[in-house]
Design a protein around this motif. Structure first.
Motif, PDB file in Angstrom:
ATOM      1  N   HIS A 268     -13.847  -8.425  39.666  1.00  0.00           N
ATOM      2  CA  HIS A 268     -12.909  -8.270  38.554  1.00  0.00           C
ATOM      3  C   HIS A 268     -13.700  -8.441  37.253  1.00  0.00           C
ATOM      4  CE1 HIS A 268      -9.760  -8.818  41.562  1.00  0.00           C
ATOM      5  NE2 HIS A 268     -10.293  -9.975  41.890  1.00  0.00           N
ATOM      6  N   GLY A 269     -13.238  -7.810  36.184  1.00  0.00           N
ATOM      7  CA  GLY A 269     -13.973  -7.844  34.929  1.00  0.00           C
ATOM      8  C   GLY A 269     -13.535  -8.937  33.986  1.00  0.00           C
ATOM      9  N   CYS A 270     -13.402 -10.149  34.518  1.00  0.00           N
ATOM     10  CA  CYS A 270     -12.940 -11.259  33.699  1.00  0.00           C
ATOM     11  C   CYS A 270     -13.672 -12.524  34.130  1.00  0.00           C
ATOM     12  CB  CYS A 270     -11.434 -11.447  33.844  1.00  0.00           C
ATOM     13  SG  CYS A 270     -10.893 -11.753  35.548  1.00  0.00           S
ATOM     14  N   CYS A 271     -13.289 -13.648  33.560  1.00  0.00           N
ATOM     15  CA  CYS A 271     -13.909 -14.919  33.916  1.00  0.00           C
ATOM     16  C   CYS A 271     -13.707 -15.213  35.398  1.00  0.00           C
ATOM     17  CB  CYS A 271     -13.299 -16.034  33.066  1.00  0.00           C
ATOM     18  SG  CYS A 271     -13.940 -17.677  33.445  1.00  0.00           S
ATOM     19  N   GLY A 272     -14.759 -15.677  36.054  1.00  0.00           N
ATOM     20  CA  GLY A 272     -14.687 -15.951  37.486  1.00  0.00           C
ATOM     21  C   GLY A 272     -13.698 -17.037  37.858  1.00  0.00           C
ATOM     22  N   HIS A 273     -13.329 -17.890  36.902  1.00  0.00           N
ATOM     23  CA  HIS A 273     -12.349 -18.936  37.200  1.00  0.00           C
ATOM     24  C   HIS A 273     -10.957 -18.351  37.438  1.00  0.00           C
ATOM     25  CE1 HIS A 273     -15.420 -21.770  36.277  1.00  0.00           C
ATOM     26  NE2 HIS A 273     -15.422 -21.550  34.995  1.00  0.00           N
ATOM     27  N   ILE A 274     -10.755 -17.089  37.086  1.00  0.00           N
ATOM     28  CA  ILE A 274      -9.459 -16.427  37.287  1.00  0.00           C
ATOM     29  C   ILE A 274      -9.411 -15.702  38.630  1.00  0.00           C
ATOM     30  CG2 ILE A 274      -7.829 -14.762  36.270  1.00  0.00           C
ATOM     31  CD1 ILE A 274      -9.116 -15.293  33.563  1.00  0.00           C
ATOM     32  N   PHE A 275     -10.563 -15.487  39.247  1.00  0.00           N
ATOM     33  CA  PHE A 275     -10.618 -14.671  40.462  1.00  0.00           C
ATOM     34  C   PHE A 275      -9.705 -15.158  41.592  1.00  0.00           C
ATOM     35  CE2 PHE A 275     -15.053 -12.554  39.967  1.00  0.00           C
ATOM     36  CZ  PHE A 275     -14.700 -12.105  38.704  1.00  0.00           C
ATOM     37  N   PRO A 276      -9.685 -16.469  41.927  1.00  0.00           N
ATOM     38  CA  PRO A 276      -8.813 -16.877  43.044  1.00  0.00           C
ATOM     39  C   PRO A 276      -7.354 -16.519  42.797  1.00  0.00           C
ATOM     40  CG  PRO A 276     -10.336 -18.645  42.470  1.00  0.00           C
ATOM     41  CD  PRO A 276     -10.442 -17.605  41.383  1.00  0.00           C
ATOM     42  N   THR A 277      -6.929 -16.601  41.533  1.00  0.00           N
ATOM     43  CA  THR A 277      -5.559 -16.233  41.202  1.00  0.00           C
ATOM     44  C   THR A 277      -5.317 -14.753  41.458  1.00  0.00           C
ATOM     45  OG1 THR A 277      -5.404 -17.977  39.521  1.00  0.00           O
ATOM     46  CG2 THR A 277      -3.870 -16.124  39.339  1.00  0.00           C
ATOM     47  N   ALA A 307      -7.626 -24.244  34.134  1.00  0.00           N
ATOM     48  CA  ALA A 307      -6.676 -24.680  33.115  1.00  0.00           C
ATOM     49  C   ALA A 307      -7.343 -24.893  31.763  1.00  0.00           C
ATOM     50  CB  ALA A 307      -5.994 -25.974  33.570  1.00  0.00           C
ATOM     51  N   SER A 308      -8.505 -25.553  31.750  1.00  0.00           N
ATOM     52  CA  SER A 308      -9.100 -25.934  30.467  1.00  0.00           C
ATOM     53  C   SER A 308      -9.675 -24.750  29.703  1.00  0.00           C
ATOM     54  CB  SER A 308     -10.194 -26.989  30.689  1.00  0.00           C
ATOM     55  OG  SER A 308     -11.280 -26.449  31.442  1.00  0.00           O
ATOM     56  N   ILE A 309     -10.118 -23.719  30.396  1.00  0.00           N
ATOM     57  CA  ILE A 309     -10.731 -22.563  29.737  1.00  0.00           C
ATOM     58  C   ILE A 309      -9.821 -21.340  29.750  1.00  0.00           C
ATOM     59  CG2 ILE A 309     -12.642 -20.902  29.887  1.00  0.00           C
ATOM     60  CD1 ILE A 309     -14.420 -23.125  30.841  1.00  0.00           C
ATOM     61  N   CYS A 310      -9.080 -21.142  30.839  1.00  0.00           N
ATOM     62  CA  CYS A 310      -8.405 -19.851  31.048  1.00  0.00           C
ATOM     63  C   CYS A 310      -6.888 -19.895  30.901  1.00  0.00           C
ATOM     64  CB  CYS A 310      -8.780 -19.297  32.426  1.00  0.00           C
ATOM     65  SG  CYS A 310     -10.550 -19.032  32.624  1.00  0.00           S
ATOM     66  N   ASP A 311      -6.329 -21.014  30.518  1.00  0.00           N
ATOM     67  CA  ASP A 311      -4.903 -21.086  30.246  1.00  0.00           C
ATOM     68  C   ASP A 311      -4.690 -20.746  28.778  1.00  0.00           C
ATOM     69  OD1 ASP A 311      -2.214 -21.641  30.036  1.00  0.00           O
ATOM     70  OD2 ASP A 311      -2.425 -23.816  30.216  1.00  0.00           O
ATOM     71  N   ARG A 312      -4.502 -19.463  28.503  1.00  0.00           N
ATOM     72  CA  ARG A 312      -4.350 -19.050  27.104  1.00  0.00           C
ATOM     73  C   ARG A 312      -3.345 -17.917  26.985  1.00  0.00           C
ATOM     74  NH1 ARG A 312     -10.057 -17.635  24.760  1.00  0.00           N
ATOM     75  NH2 ARG A 312     -10.777 -19.387  26.003  1.00  0.00           N
ATOM     76  N   LEU A 313      -2.290 -18.191  26.239  1.00  0.00           N
ATOM     77  CA  LEU A 313      -1.279 -17.175  25.964  1.00  0.00           C
ATOM     78  C   LEU A 313      -1.627 -16.347  24.733  1.00  0.00           C
ATOM     79  CD1 LEU A 313       2.084 -19.016  26.709  1.00  0.00           C
ATOM     80  CD2 LEU A 313       1.391 -16.789  27.624  1.00  0.00           C
ATOM     81  N   PRO A 373     -17.576 -27.410  42.184  1.00  0.00           N
ATOM     82  CA  PRO A 373     -17.663 -25.951  42.035  1.00  0.00           C
ATOM     83  C   PRO A 373     -17.926 -25.194  43.331  1.00  0.00           C
ATOM     84  CG  PRO A 373     -19.765 -26.930  41.480  1.00  0.00           C
ATOM     85  CD  PRO A 373     -18.844 -28.082  41.840  1.00  0.00           C
ATOM     86  N   ARG A 374     -18.147 -25.907  44.459  1.00  0.00           N
ATOM     87  CA  ARG A 374     -18.571 -25.190  45.664  1.00  0.00           C
ATOM     88  C   ARG A 374     -17.458 -24.381  46.301  1.00  0.00           C
ATOM     89  NH1 ARG A 374     -21.671 -29.528  45.033  1.00  0.00           N
ATOM     90  NH2 ARG A 374     -23.925 -29.246  45.281  1.00  0.00           N
ATOM     91  N   ARG A 375     -16.208 -24.751  46.024  1.00  0.00           N
ATOM     92  CA  ARG A 375     -15.084 -23.941  46.473  1.00  0.00           C
ATOM     93  C   ARG A 375     -14.240 -23.587  45.263  1.00  0.00           C
ATOM     94  NH1 ARG A 375     -14.258 -23.961  52.011  1.00  0.00           N
ATOM     95  NH2 ARG A 375     -12.992 -22.142  51.490  1.00  0.00           N
ATOM     96  N   ARG A 376     -13.817 -22.329  45.182  1.00  0.00           N
ATOM     97  CA  ARG A 376     -12.998 -21.854  44.060  1.00  0.00           C
ATOM     98  C   ARG A 376     -11.676 -21.370  44.649  1.00  0.00           C
ATOM     99  NH1 ARG A 376     -16.543 -20.935  39.724  1.00  0.00           N
ATOM    100  NH2 ARG A 376     -18.487 -22.047  40.178  1.00  0.00           N
ATOM    101  N   GLN A 377     -10.630 -22.151  44.450  1.00  0.00           N
ATOM    102  CA  GLN A 377      -9.357 -21.876  45.096  1.00  0.00           C
ATOM    103  C   GLN A 377      -8.216 -21.856  44.076  1.00  0.00           C
ATOM    104  OE1 GLN A 377      -8.790 -24.829  48.183  1.00  0.00           O
ATOM    105  NE2 GLN A 377     -10.467 -24.011  49.432  1.00  0.00           N
TER     106      GLN A 377
END
Length: 462
Positions: A268-277, A307-313, A373-377
């Motif tokens: 996906h072309g976004c921050c990896g922290h959003i990928f599991p979602t 939440a800290s980086i990618c929760d943005r409306l 960081p070893r699991r991203r869920q």
């Protein structure tokens, strides 16, 4: 305690002559292909375009190619511009266990130095492997606390780039160690310029590549640094994390496995922290068909940075959108994928995506956070307007080592991203060069002419 800096430098030095098995060689080609795919969109739009125009009059001679404008010059200039371009579209690779993008700084530096020095493909390949070895293992030692205030690709990437540079400049283990030590004083990039406004984030990676080249050049010239720079009480780990470093974890398995064979390639072309979602949402839609208008509420439970980086409306730009769970969820529901088109101006202006964003809530889940960081869920709970409640626990990300992109999928990603900058014949030739030939990538003709490129630079300059 074993000195981690000299240990890592010795491991990198070993890669200058160690046998490279077929699997590791192919993993390296995959990493280079993914770097090129991630770089090319940033060659026609974004901060590297404006930067290339600004620096044009100061370019020195040399054989390193800046793919942003097609000009040859010094290794430092090419590393800076290509490193910046390769982090612009947010498609670059990830070392999951360190939360680190090694490709942008390491490959940008290695290719620039290899071109400038007339090195072979084999030497370039070995420098990339060695740079990944050092940078990825350093990231494991510093995380997760380092990421609280520091952008680890901008920081540790400097040491990965320095390692690759020193290897290509024929430094021995001691010289590589001094390059790493020098690089620890150049490494920067803080989280406000990741999470806040501005266009600095991609420049972090370009600076890391350029500063790494400078560190390697300095080491070859005989300059030295403290060989205790990583683990000393006033060293890099102590200055940028909660300890002097978890070096037992970082050095575990050294010589048994190498990080370039454990990479995540973005789907996906976004921050990896959003990928599991996004992966979880795809799985839920595959099981239960529902339309965006059927959704009353989506609750996302993830780990800390979710939440800290990618929760943005508030999303006012493509850069904001790439770091917004809400926007990316809306884009996936309405566009079916989150690739380049999701961040084009027409997509950013869509009222239906914006309305869907208001129905997405993001929370930190303590159990999921403990695995980072070893699991991203992510745990997802979707309430539909008809009263049904759907729940799903996404335990991995597509593209991670335990669910990797196949060669076919990686090539498709390259073809899609490369099409933003190259006509089909040039795209196909570059792909073959990287995957099939034993020669460094050379000049490539951007889709737009240099004159058009300069006009684009004028429009995107601040």
């Amino acid at each position: 305690m074993t000195n981690p800096l000299t240990t890592l430098a010795g491991a990198a030095a070993n890669w200058r002559a160690a046998p490279i098995d077929d699997a590791t060689a192919w993993d390296t080609r995959r990493a280079v292909l993914d770097w090129a795919a991630s770089m090319l969109p940033g060659c026609v739009e974004g901060p590297a375009v404006a930067l290339s125009a600004t620096l044009a009059s100061a370019r020195g001679p040399g054989g390193a190619i800046s793919y942003v404008d097609g000009r040859a010059g010094s290794a430092r200039d090419a590393a800076l511009l290509n490193g910046t371009a390769s982090h612009t579209a947010e498609f670059d690779d990830i070392f999951r266990d360190g939360g680190y993008h090694p490709g942008s700084p390491t490959i940008s530096a290695a290719l620039a130095v290899a071109q400038a020095e007339g090195k072979s493909f084999d030497a370039f390949q070995r420098a990339v492997i060695g740079g990944y070895e050092v940078g990825c293992r350093m990231a494991m030692a510093l995380q997760p606390s380092h990421y609280r205030n520091w952008h680890i690709t901008g920081t540790v990437g400097t040491m990965g780039a320095a390692t690759a540079t020193a290897m290509l400049l024929d430094c021995d283990a001691e010289g590589i160690a001094h390059a790493i030590a020098i690089a620890t004083s150049f490494a920067g990039g803080h989280q406000e310029n990741v999470q806040g406004d501005g266009l600095t984030k991609a420049l972090h990676c370009g600076h890391a590549a350029e500063a790494g080249v400078l560190a390697g050049q300095a080491a070859r010239a005989g300059l030295t640094g403290s060989l205790d720079s990583l683990h000393a009480p006033h060293g890099y780990a102590a200055a940028t994390s909660d300890s002097t470093g978890d070096w037992n974890t970082a050095l575990a398995g050294l010589g048994e496995w190498t990080p370039i064979s454990a990479m995540t390639f973005k789907n996906h072309g976004c921050c990896g922290h959003i990928f599991p979602t996004l992966d979880g949402l795809r799985a839920m839609r595959a099981e239960t068909l529902f339309a965006p208008e059927d959704v009353e509420k989506i609750e996302v439970h993830g780990y800390g940075p979710t939440a800290s980086i990618c929760d943005r409306l508030r999303v006012e730009s493509a850069r904001d959108a790439r770091f917004s769970v809400q926007y990316c969820v809306g884009a996936l529901l309405h566009l079916d994928e989150v690739r380049l088109a999701a961040f084009a101006d027409d997509a950013l202006a869509r009222p239906d995506i914006r309305e869907t964003m208001t129905r997405v809530r993001v929370h930190e889940d303590p159990e999921i956070a403990a695995l980072y960081p070893r699991r991203r869920q992510a745990r997802l709970r979707i309430t539909l307007r008809d009263g049904r409640v759907l729940e799903h626990h996404q335990q991995t990300r597509k593209g991670d080592p335990d669910d990797p992109l196949s060669d076919v999928e990686l090539i498709a990603k390259f073809d899609e991203l490369a099409a933003s900058a190259l006509e089909a014949p040039a795209r196909d030739a570059l792909r073959r060069r990287i995957l099939e030939e034993n020669a460094l990538p050379g000049p490539i003709p951007l889709r737009q002419s240099h004159a058009a490129h300069e006009k684009t630079a004028e429009r995107t300059a601040p």
